[in-house]
Design an enzyme around this catalytic site. Structure first.
Site, short mmCIF file in Angstrom:
data_model
loop_
_atom_site.label_atom_id
_atom_site.label_comp_id
_atom_site.label_asym_id
_atom_site.label_seq_id
_atom_site.Cartn_x
_atom_site.Cartn_y
_atom_site.Cartn_z
N GLU A 255 54.89 61.11 54.73
CA GLU A 255 55.28 61.96 53.52
C GLU A 255 55.62 63.21 53.92
O GLU A 255 55.11 63.87 54.87
CB GLU A 255 54.26 61.42 52.42
CG GLU A 255 54.52 60.39 51.70
CD GLU A 255 55.42 60.58 50.48
OE1 GLU A 255 56.54 61.19 50.69
OE2 GLU A 255 55.02 59.85 49.68
N ASP A 256 56.42 64.03 53.24
CA ASP A 256 56.59 65.24 53.18
C ASP A 256 55.38 65.88 52.54
O ASP A 256 54.78 66.90 53.13
CB ASP A 256 57.90 65.96 52.91
CG ASP A 256 58.47 65.25 51.49
OD1 ASP A 256 58.02 64.55 50.86
OD2 ASP A 256 59.50 65.88 51.07
N ASP B 262 51.53 64.79 46.02
CA ASP B 262 51.18 65.52 44.88
C ASP B 262 50.46 64.51 43.81
O ASP B 262 49.15 64.35 43.86
CB ASP B 262 52.06 66.50 44.39
CG ASP B 262 53.44 65.80 44.22
OD1 ASP B 262 53.45 64.74 43.91
OD2 ASP B 262 54.64 66.72 44.22
N LYS C 149 48.73 68.23 48.10
CA LYS C 149 48.44 68.84 47.05
C LYS C 149 47.50 68.39 45.90
O LYS C 149 48.08 67.93 44.90
CB LYS C 149 49.91 69.34 46.29
CG LYS C 149 49.86 70.35 45.30
CD LYS C 149 51.01 70.64 44.73
CE LYS C 149 52.22 71.32 45.62
NZ LYS C 149 53.44 71.90 44.89
N VAL D 293 57.40 74.64 46.90
CA VAL D 293 57.60 74.84 48.26
C VAL D 293 59.01 74.34 48.74
O VAL D 293 59.29 72.99 48.49
CB VAL D 293 56.37 74.57 49.08
CG1 VAL D 293 55.51 75.46 48.85
CG2 VAL D 293 56.22 73.15 49.11
N ASP E 267 63.13 70.10 49.78
CA ASP E 267 64.48 70.71 49.31
C ASP E 267 64.43 71.17 47.80
O ASP E 267 63.32 70.81 47.22
CB ASP E 267 65.73 69.81 49.44
CG ASP E 267 65.40 68.86 48.28
OD1 ASP E 267 66.43 68.42 47.34
OD2 ASP E 267 64.41 68.10 48.16
N ARG F 201 66.49 72.46 53.33
CA ARG F 201 65.50 71.61 53.96
C ARG F 201 65.80 72.09 55.57
O ARG F 201 64.74 71.70 56.31
CB ARG F 201 66.34 70.18 54.07
CG ARG F 201 66.42 69.44 52.81
CD ARG F 201 66.56 67.75 52.88
NE ARG F 201 66.96 67.02 51.82
CZ ARG F 201 66.28 66.54 50.98
NH1 ARG F 201 64.94 66.64 51.42
NH2 ARG F 201 66.39 65.79 49.99
#
Length: 206
Positions: free
Chosen positions: A121-122, A125, A153, A180, A186, A192
């Protein structure tokens, strides 16, 4: 996972940057390219050690589109046999907050039955998307499901997801509660390509 779908005319939109001004839209850089590279290398080393000698090569599943740069850098530092695939999940609708109802819009091609899956995952959250994906991999018969997220997060967590089998949770950086972008993440499909992670100025997305 962040996949923003902003319905607007991109050309001439007042909040979207020109190619020359993109860096000026960043309020502050949180992690530089060098810091990111070092941490990704550390994560790859942890994964290589943890899955060395596994009965079958682990399958790294990138969550499109935000994780594509992180996944590409990560796999190039892993020194054990692996398979790679992507899955796409929609959960952000028309804004900057998850709608809490993720749906899988593009599924895997690789068979993960009886295999170790590592979801890449990027950012994690709320945990809604991740919980959905973990359950999906379990239904597909994965013997274990781990998570490797670039950013975590926890202050925004809504769901306490459960890993499968002997799955592990790998986290690059703990992210403060800012909006962010960069390194694959993005807003309106922009930013990106920034080589760092920075806080986007509020006037750029409000």
């Amino acid at each position: 996972m962040r996949a923003y779908q902003i319905h607007c005319h991109l050309a001439g939109h007042p909040n979207l940057p020109s190619s020359m001004a993109v860096h000026s839209h960043i309020e502050r850089v949180l992690w530089t390219h060098d810091q990111i590279s070092a941490r990704v290398s550390d994560l790859a080393s942890q994964i290589s050690i943890a899955f060395h000698g596994a009965s079958s090569p682990p399958v790294l599943v990138g969550v499109a589109t935000g994780a594509f740069i992180f996944l590409a850098d990560l796999v190039r530092h892993i020194n054990i046999p692996i398979a790679v695939d992507f899955v796409r999940v929609e959960s952000y609708g028309f804004g900057t907050h998850s709608n809490g109802a993720p749906t899988i819009s593009s599924d895997l091609k690789v068979d993960v039955k009886n295999k170790h899956v590592i979801l890449v995952e990027d950012i994690v959250d709320t945990g809604n998307t991740l919980s959905c994906l973990i359950a999906h991999m379990e239904v597909k018969g994965a013997s274990s499901v781990s998570v490797c997220t670039f950013l975590d997060k926890p202050t925004r967590r809504q769901v306490n997801f459960q890993l499968v089998g002997e799955g592990k949770f790998y986290s690059g950086f703990q992210c403060p509660d800012y909006f962010v972008v960069g390194y694959g993440m993005d807003f309106a499909e922009l930013y990106r390509n920034l080589p760092y992670v920075g806080i986007l100025k509020p006037e750029c997305y409000q």
